[in-house]
Design a protein around this motif. Structure first.
Motif, PDB file in Angstrom:
ATOM      1  N   GLU A   1       0.847  -1.351   0.023  1.00 35.21           N
ATOM      2  CA  GLU A   1      -0.175  -0.166   0.097  1.00 35.21           C
ATOM      3  C   GLU A   1       0.830   1.274  -0.065  1.00 35.21           C
ATOM      4  OE1 GLU A   1      -3.286   2.052   2.839  1.00 35.21           O
ATOM      5  OE2 GLU A   1      -3.573  -0.008   2.391  1.00 35.21           O
ATOM      6  N   TRP A   2       1.910   1.327   0.562  1.00 27.72           N
ATOM      7  CA  TRP A   2       3.042   2.498   0.706  1.00 27.72           C
ATOM      8  C   TRP A   2       4.218   2.012   0.387  1.00 27.72           C
ATOM      9  CZ3 TRP A   2       1.003   6.958   1.246  1.00 27.72           C
ATOM     10  CH2 TRP A   2      -0.046   7.522   1.630  1.00 27.72           C
ATOM     11  N   ILE A   3       5.043   2.864  -0.292  1.00 27.31           N
ATOM     12  CA  ILE A   3       6.400   3.050  -0.302  1.00 27.31           C
ATOM     13  C   ILE A   3       6.844   4.227   0.307  1.00 27.31           C
ATOM     14  CG2 ILE A   3       8.528   2.946  -1.724  1.00 27.31           C
ATOM     15  CD1 ILE A   3       6.685   1.536  -3.748  1.00 27.31           C
ATOM     16  N   LEU A   4       7.656   3.957   1.474  1.00 22.79           N
ATOM     17  CA  LEU A   4       7.588   5.188   2.244  1.00 22.79           C
ATOM     18  C   LEU A   4       9.355   5.710   2.346  1.00 22.79           C
ATOM     19  CD1 LEU A   4       5.534   4.243   5.556  1.00 22.79           C
ATOM     20  CD2 LEU A   4       5.053   5.863   3.575  1.00 22.79           C
ATOM     21  N   GLU A   5       9.645   6.833   2.126  1.00 20.49           N
ATOM     22  CA  GLU A   5      10.885   7.297   2.354  1.00 20.49           C
ATOM     23  C   GLU A   5      11.200   8.201   3.836  1.00 20.49           C
ATOM     24  OE1 GLU A   5      13.290   6.553   0.346  1.00 20.49           O
ATOM     25  OE2 GLU A   5      12.283   5.978  -1.661  1.00 20.49           O
ATOM     26  N   THR A   6      12.037   7.833   4.646  1.00 20.19           N
ATOM     27  CA  THR A   6      12.159   8.631   5.608  1.00 20.19           C
ATOM     28  C   THR A   6      12.981  10.090   5.220  1.00 20.19           C
ATOM     29  OG1 THR A   6      14.420   7.615   5.936  1.00 20.19           O
ATOM     30  CG2 THR A   6      12.548   6.753   7.046  1.00 20.19           C
ATOM     31  N   HIS A   7      13.504  10.263   4.073  1.00 22.86           N
ATOM     32  CA  HIS A   7      14.307  11.583   3.755  1.00 22.86           C
ATOM     33  C   HIS A   7      14.640  11.476   2.411  1.00 22.86           C
ATOM     34  CE1 HIS A   7      17.389   9.284   5.369  1.00 22.86           C
ATOM     35  NE2 HIS A   7      18.421  10.029   4.877  1.00 22.86           N
TER      36      HIS A   7
END
Length: 307
Positions: free
Chosen positions: A84-90
Motif C-alpha cells: 500500500e505504501w512505499i515510504l521514504e524517511t528523507h
C-alpha cells in the motif's frame, strides 16, 4: 507542555503491544550502501509498506542495477503481500531510491514528509535544475505532516517530523515499531551527520530527544549500519530504551551544547558519501532520473568548484 504527537504515538505503541497488534518486519541489507530496507506488513490483512528502498548504482559506468530491489519484489510476491505504501524517511544522500521501479512491479503510493518542498528548493538551486524540475513535492503521491495518522491494514501509523540530518526527515511509527531513517544509528555507533545543506545539529538534537521520549520498549529500525569498532555483524534493530541509555553520542545526560559541539566537530572530518551527487538528484525527484535530454539520455550533474 506535552508533545501531542509523542503522546499519540506512545499510546499507539502501548495499545498495540498490549493487544498483540504488531507488524511483521523483514529487513533486507544492501552492503554496497550499508542500507537497511524494511518490508513491514499487517499479519491480519497482509497489507505492506516498503521503507527506504535501494536501487544500486555504479557511478563509473552510470548504470543502475535492480538486483537488490528484485529481492524485495520476490519476497512480496512469495508472501502474497499487498503493498500500500512505499515510504521514504528523507531524501537520501548515499543511495538511490528504487521507489518508481518497485511501484511498477508491486504498486503502492510513494510517501515522504511535507518538508520535501524545502529540500527540493535547496537542491534545485544547488544543481541548477531549471524550471522543468517541480519544487512542490508533486513527484510523490503523498506528503505527510507532523502527527499525521493513517493505517496500514489494521495497524495504526503515526508520522513524526524529525529534522536535523535533513530538513525533511520523517519517522514512521507503525504499530509498536519506529522506522527512524538516519536520525540515530545503533547505540554503539551514534548519530547521523548534520552538515548537508539544510542540516542542523541543534535541530537534530531536539529531534532525537523527541524520539527518545517514546516508550523504552519501542522497537527501532534504522536505515543504516556501518559496524562499530569491535562489532563484526551488521545490525539495524534496537529499542528506544537502549538508545536512551547507551547511545555513544546522545545518551541520557548529554546536553544540547555538548552534542552540538561534538556533532559539528565530527562532521568537519567526514568526507561526502560516494553517491551523493546521483542520489540527491534522483531522490529529490521521487527516485526518478532527471528528465532525458534531446538525445533521450538522462544525465547527472556535478557542480565544479561549488562554493
Amino acid at each position: 507542555m506535552p508533545d501531542p504527537v509523542i503522546t499519540a504515538a506512545a499510546s499507539q505503541i502501548a495499545t498495540c503491544r498490549a493487544t498483540g497488534q504488531v507488524p511483521v518486519i523483514r529487513t533486507f541489507f544492501d552492503i554496497p550502501t550499508f542500507t537497511a530496507t524494511h518490508v513491514v506488513h499487517d499479519p491480519a490483512t497482509r497489507t505492506a509498506a516498503i521503507v527506504d528502498s535501494v536501487m544500486d548504482y555504479d557511478p563509473a559506468s552510470g548504470r543502475t542495477d535492480p538486483a537488490f530491489a528484485q529481492e524485495i519484489v520476490d519476497y512480496v510476491t512469495a508472501e502474497k503481500l499487498k503493498v500500500e505504501w512505499i515510504l521514504e524517511t528523507h531524501v537520501h544522500a548515499d543511495h538511490l531510491s528504487a521507489a518508481p521501479w518497485l511501484q511498477e512491479r508491486v504498486g503502492g503510493k510513494l510517501g515522504i514528509g511535507d518538508a520535501i518542498i524545502r529540500v527540493q528548493g535547496i537542491f534545485g538551486r544547488l544543481f541548477n535544475a531549471g524550471t522543468r524540475f517541480a519544487r512542490d513535492g508533486s513527484q510523490f503521491d503523498h506528503l505527510f505532516h507532523d502527527g499525521a495518522q493513517f493505517r496500514l491494514g489494521t495497524l495504526p501509523v503515526t508520522a513524526m517530523h524529525v529534522p536535523g540530518h535533513t530538513p525533511a526527515d520523517m519517522a514512521y511509527v507503525i504499530g509498536d515499531a519506529a522506522f527512524i531513517g538516519d536520525t540515530l544509528f545503533m547505540p554503539d555507533y551514534g548519530t547521523a551527520r548534520a552538515d548537508f545543506p539544510g542540516g542542523d545539529a541543534r535541530m537534530l538534537y531536539h529531534s532525537i530527544r523527541r524520539l527518545l521520549s517514546l516508550p523504552d520498549e519501542t522497537r527501532v529500525f534504522l536505515c543504516h549500519d556501518y559496524k562499530a569498532p569491535g562489532r563484526d555483524d551488521y545490525v539495524w534493530e534496537t529499542t528506544i530504551g537502549a538508545e536512551r541509555r547507551h547511545n555513544v553520542h546522545v545518551h541520557e545526560g548529554v546536553d544540547e551544547e555538548t552534542f552540538v559541539n561534538m556533532r559539528t566537530a565530527r562532521d568537519a572530518t567526514l568526507s561526502l558519501p560516494n553517491l551523493i551527487m546521483p542520489s540527491v538528484q534522483v531522490n529529490m525527484r521521487g527516485g526518478n532520473l532527471p528528465e532525458p535530454e534531446d538525445n533521450g539520455v538522462s544525465y547527472i550533474k556535478i557542480p565544479v568548484n561549488q562554493a
